[in-house]
Design a protein around this motif. Structure first.
Motif, PDB file in Angstrom:
ATOM      1  N   LYS A  48      11.777 -76.284  -6.955  1.00  0.00           N
ATOM      2  CA  LYS A  48      11.988 -74.857  -7.198  1.00  0.00           C
ATOM      3  C   LYS A  48      10.680 -74.171  -7.590  1.00  0.00           C
ATOM      4  CE  LYS A  48      14.819 -71.634  -9.868  1.00  0.00           C
ATOM      5  NZ  LYS A  48      15.904 -71.508 -10.871  1.00  0.00           N
ATOM      6  N   LYS A  49       9.946 -74.760  -8.554  1.00  0.00           N
ATOM      7  CA  LYS A  49       8.689 -74.145  -8.989  1.00  0.00           C
ATOM      8  C   LYS A  49       7.658 -74.155  -7.866  1.00  0.00           C
ATOM      9  CE  LYS A  49       9.219 -75.313 -13.879  1.00  0.00           C
ATOM     10  NZ  LYS A  49       8.617 -76.023 -15.044  1.00  0.00           N
ATOM     11  N   PHE A  50       7.618 -75.254  -7.120  1.00  0.00           N
ATOM     12  CA  PHE A  50       6.642 -75.350  -6.041  1.00  0.00           C
ATOM     13  C   PHE A  50       6.901 -74.305  -4.963  1.00  0.00           C
ATOM     14  CE2 PHE A  50       5.688 -77.069  -1.810  1.00  0.00           C
ATOM     15  CZ  PHE A  50       4.305 -77.165  -1.909  1.00  0.00           C
ATOM     16  N   THR A  51       8.175 -74.204  -4.539  1.00  0.00           N
ATOM     17  CA  THR A  51       8.506 -73.228  -3.486  1.00  0.00           C
ATOM     18  C   THR A  51       8.318 -71.803  -3.982  1.00  0.00           C
ATOM     19  OG1 THR A  51      10.840 -73.436  -4.129  1.00  0.00           O
ATOM     20  CG2 THR A  51      10.094 -74.773  -2.286  1.00  0.00           C
ATOM     21  N   ALA A  52       8.620 -71.564  -5.266  1.00  0.00           N
ATOM     22  CA  ALA A  52       8.432 -70.214  -5.811  1.00  0.00           C
ATOM     23  C   ALA A  52       6.961 -69.812  -5.751  1.00  0.00           C
ATOM     24  CB  ALA A  52       8.950 -70.155  -7.241  1.00  0.00           C
ATOM     25  N   ARG A  53       6.071 -70.727  -6.132  1.00  0.00           N
ATOM     26  CA  ARG A  53       4.640 -70.429  -6.057  1.00  0.00           C
ATOM     27  C   ARG A  53       4.187 -70.260  -4.613  1.00  0.00           C
ATOM     28  NH1 ARG A  53       2.434 -75.015 -10.322  1.00  0.00           N
ATOM     29  NH2 ARG A  53       3.366 -74.097 -12.219  1.00  0.00           N
ATOM     30  N   LEU A  54       4.752 -71.067  -3.728  1.00  0.00           N
ATOM     31  CA  LEU A  54       4.369 -70.987  -2.322  1.00  0.00           C
ATOM     32  C   LEU A  54       4.758 -69.650  -1.719  1.00  0.00           C
ATOM     33  CD1 LEU A  54       3.254 -72.414   0.210  1.00  0.00           C
ATOM     34  CD2 LEU A  54       5.575 -73.269   0.633  1.00  0.00           C
ATOM     35  N   PHE A  55       5.991 -69.194  -1.982  1.00  0.00           N
ATOM     36  CA  PHE A  55       6.447 -67.922  -1.417  1.00  0.00           C
ATOM     37  C   PHE A  55       5.725 -66.738  -2.048  1.00  0.00           C
ATOM     38  CE2 PHE A  55      10.409 -70.418  -0.409  1.00  0.00           C
ATOM     39  CZ  PHE A  55      10.238 -70.374   0.960  1.00  0.00           C
ATOM     40  N   GLN A  56       5.301 -66.882  -3.320  1.00  0.00           N
ATOM     41  CA  GLN A  56       4.582 -65.783  -3.960  1.00  0.00           C
ATOM     42  C   GLN A  56       3.225 -65.529  -3.316  1.00  0.00           C
ATOM     43  OE1 GLN A  56       4.404 -66.731  -8.128  1.00  0.00           O
ATOM     44  NE2 GLN A  56       6.542 -66.178  -8.504  1.00  0.00           N
ATOM     45  N   LYS A  57       2.673 -66.527  -2.642  1.00  0.00           N
ATOM     46  CA  LYS A  57       1.403 -66.334  -1.947  1.00  0.00           C
ATOM     47  C   LYS A  57       1.552 -65.443  -0.722  1.00  0.00           C
ATOM     48  CE  LYS A  57      -0.620 -70.766  -3.370  1.00  0.00           C
ATOM     49  NZ  LYS A  57      -1.199 -72.058  -2.915  1.00  0.00           N
ATOM     50  N   LYS A  61       7.613 -59.775  -3.374  1.00  0.00           N
ATOM     51  CA  LYS A  61       8.965 -59.267  -3.591  1.00  0.00           C
ATOM     52  C   LYS A  61       9.779 -60.359  -4.285  1.00  0.00           C
ATOM     53  CE  LYS A  61       8.587 -56.475   0.590  1.00  0.00           C
ATOM     54  NZ  LYS A  61       7.207 -56.919   0.895  1.00  0.00           N
ATOM     55  N   SER A  62      10.056 -60.172  -5.574  1.00  0.00           N
ATOM     56  CA  SER A  62      10.686 -61.214  -6.380  1.00  0.00           C
ATOM     57  C   SER A  62      12.089 -61.554  -5.893  1.00  0.00           C
ATOM     58  CB  SER A  62      10.731 -60.775  -7.849  1.00  0.00           C
ATOM     59  OG  SER A  62      11.453 -59.556  -7.986  1.00  0.00           O
ATOM     60  N   ALA A  63      12.868 -60.531  -5.505  1.00  0.00           N
ATOM     61  CA  ALA A  63      14.238 -60.790  -5.049  1.00  0.00           C
ATOM     62  C   ALA A  63      14.244 -61.632  -3.779  1.00  0.00           C
ATOM     63  CB  ALA A  63      14.970 -59.468  -4.811  1.00  0.00           C
ATOM     64  N   LEU A  64      13.344 -61.307  -2.855  1.00  0.00           N
ATOM     65  CA  LEU A  64      13.269 -62.058  -1.609  1.00  0.00           C
ATOM     66  C   LEU A  64      12.768 -63.473  -1.857  1.00  0.00           C
ATOM     67  CD1 LEU A  64      13.720 -61.759   1.430  1.00  0.00           C
ATOM     68  CD2 LEU A  64      11.330 -61.097   1.643  1.00  0.00           C
ATOM     69  N   ASN A  65      11.822 -63.636  -2.766  1.00  0.00           N
ATOM     70  CA  ASN A  65      11.318 -64.971  -3.096  1.00  0.00           C
ATOM     71  C   ASN A  65      12.398 -65.831  -3.730  1.00  0.00           C
ATOM     72  OD1 ASN A  65       8.850 -64.144  -2.149  1.00  0.00           O
ATOM     73  ND2 ASN A  65       7.992 -63.719  -4.172  1.00  0.00           N
ATOM     74  N   THR A  66      13.211 -65.238  -4.589  1.00  0.00           N
ATOM     75  CA  THR A  66      14.313 -65.973  -5.206  1.00  0.00           C
ATOM     76  C   THR A  66      15.320 -66.422  -4.163  1.00  0.00           C
ATOM     77  OG1 THR A  66      14.047 -64.694  -7.240  1.00  0.00           O
ATOM     78  CG2 THR A  66      16.137 -65.858  -6.947  1.00  0.00           C
ATOM     79  N   LEU A  67      15.624 -65.522  -3.213  1.00  0.00           N
ATOM     80  CA  LEU A  67      16.553 -65.882  -2.139  1.00  0.00           C
ATOM     81  C   LEU A  67      15.998 -67.029  -1.301  1.00  0.00           C
ATOM     82  CD1 LEU A  67      19.041 -65.353  -0.353  1.00  0.00           C
ATOM     83  CD2 LEU A  67      17.679 -63.645   0.869  1.00  0.00           C
ATOM     84  N   ALA A  68      14.736 -66.960  -0.927  1.00  0.00           N
ATOM     85  CA  ALA A  68      14.137 -68.013  -0.105  1.00  0.00           C
ATOM     86  C   ALA A  68      14.119 -69.341  -0.845  1.00  0.00           C
ATOM     87  CB  ALA A  68      12.722 -67.605   0.300  1.00  0.00           C
ATOM     88  N   THR A  69      13.822 -69.325  -2.142  1.00  0.00           N
ATOM     89  CA  THR A  69      13.820 -70.548  -2.940  1.00  0.00           C
ATOM     90  C   THR A  69      15.210 -71.165  -3.009  1.00  0.00           C
ATOM     91  OG1 THR A  69      12.005 -69.677  -4.291  1.00  0.00           O
ATOM     92  CG2 THR A  69      13.269 -71.504  -5.211  1.00  0.00           C
ATOM     93  N   THR A  70      16.226 -70.320  -3.187  1.00  0.00           N
ATOM     94  CA  THR A  70      17.607 -70.817  -3.250  1.00  0.00           C
ATOM     95  C   THR A  70      18.031 -71.431  -1.918  1.00  0.00           C
ATOM     96  OG1 THR A  70      18.128 -69.095  -4.869  1.00  0.00           O
ATOM     97  CG2 THR A  70      19.988 -70.173  -3.769  1.00  0.00           C
ATOM     98  N   ILE A  71      17.700 -70.769  -0.819  1.00  0.00           N
ATOM     99  CA  ILE A  71      18.045 -71.306   0.499  1.00  0.00           C
ATOM    100  C   ILE A  71      17.341 -72.635   0.748  1.00  0.00           C
ATOM    101  CG2 ILE A  71      17.820 -70.891   2.988  1.00  0.00           C
ATOM    102  CD1 ILE A  71      18.230 -67.927   2.446  1.00  0.00           C
TER     103      ILE A  71
END
Length: 304
Positions: A48-57, A61-71
């Motif tokens: 979860k933390k790794f993907t969150a950091r990856l998508f933030q690069k 958009k926090s909402a979209l990053n949260t959705l992508a991490t959950t998926i």
């Protein structure tokens, strides 16, 4: 036909022995399957933390990053489940689960189409980002500050302090006015003056009063146009631009403008008339009440 108890017991015992043998044969696979699923579960949890950091690069958009991490976590768990079922030699079960998931997904899509629509609208809003937290917006007859945007609803706090939860579908599909994204606002004031006043003088005094206001944009013109002959006044509209200072500042600027015009008109003997009604008692019109002959009609004639 006689019932043979001994034969029935033998059949039952053989069945149980067969089940026990099958279970014993499956124990190694079950242990491997349990270990495998545990590894996939831990992988999904700690990724979860790794993907969150990856998508933030790639996105802020926090909402979209949260959705992508959950998926992404869901895909890891789904992949682990498929691997476990294959280890247990339940390939047919995998096929059945996929078919059942498709049918269930279709049924849920019809049952929860509004939720799905709000969810997809939330995703689209996260990508396009027409509004952000802190923006002053007006949509669906509500105006206020955006306090929260999630994947289902948008929370708007009105200027009266009321929190309104608006479904994302309504925000995305209906007209939306974002006052924060427009740094300049125009104020339109409607004013009426007496028919006895000089219209050239009125125009000069009103425009001068507005130009002396401190919040007026210097590079924008002040426009005054006479619009109509009203019942009691000649009406005009004066338009000028200000730097948008937030809704409270906008209302204060409007209030200060009205007071400035009223003060300027008072100092120059310009009248803003109140509604006037003239009572005409003549049948043809133009006849004063004092000139009319008042006929006293006998009460008996009225009642007869």
């Amino acid at each position: 036909m006689t019932f043979d108890l001994k034969e029935a017991l033998n059949v039952a015992v053989s069945k149980i022995e067969g089940w026990l043998e099958s279970f014993a044969a499956m124990v190694p696979n079950m242990i491997v399957a349990a270990i495998t699923f545990s590894l996939f579960f831990l992988l999904a949890r700690y990724s979860k933390k790794f993907t969150a950091r990856l998508f933030q690069k790639f996105s802020n958009k926090s909402a979209l990053n949260t959705l992508a991490t959950t998926i992404f976590q869901f895909l890891i768990l789904a992949g682990g489940l498929i691997v476990v079922l294959n280890i247990l030699e339940l390939e047919k079960t995998v096929t059945s689960l996929l078919a059942g998931a498709g049918i269930i997904g279709l049924a849920l899509g019809f049952a929860f189409q509004d939720i799905a629509s709000n969810f997809m609208s939330g995703v689209a809003m996260a990508i396009r980002q027409p509004i952000k937290v802190g923006d002053i917006v007006e949509t669906n007859d509500f105006m206020g500050e955006v306090e929260k945007i999630d994947l289902r609803v948008t929370t708007v706090r009105t200027f009266q302090g009321i929190h309104v939860l608006i479904p994302n579908k309504e925000v995305f599909q209906n007209p939306l006015m974002n006052y924060t994204k427009t740094p300049e606002r125009r104020i339109d004031l409607s004013v009426g003056v007496s028919y006895a006043d000089d219209l050239e003088k009125v125009k000069e005094v009103a425009e001068k009063a507005i130009r002396e206001l401190p919040f007026l944009l210097p590079d924008r013109e002040v426009n005054l146009f006479y619009r109509e002959f009203g019942d009691s006044s000649i009406n005009f509209q004066i338009m000028f631009w200000i730097q948008y200072p937030g809704q409270t500042g906008y209302l204060k600027a409007t209030s200060d403008s009205i007071m400035a015009i009223k003060k300027a008109f008072d100092n120059n003997d310009i009248t803003i008339p109140f509604p006037i009604r003239t009572l005409d008692f003549g049948i043809k019109g133009g006849e004063k009440l004092s000139d009319m002959k008042v006929n006293i009609i006998n009460k008996e004639l009225i009642t007869s």
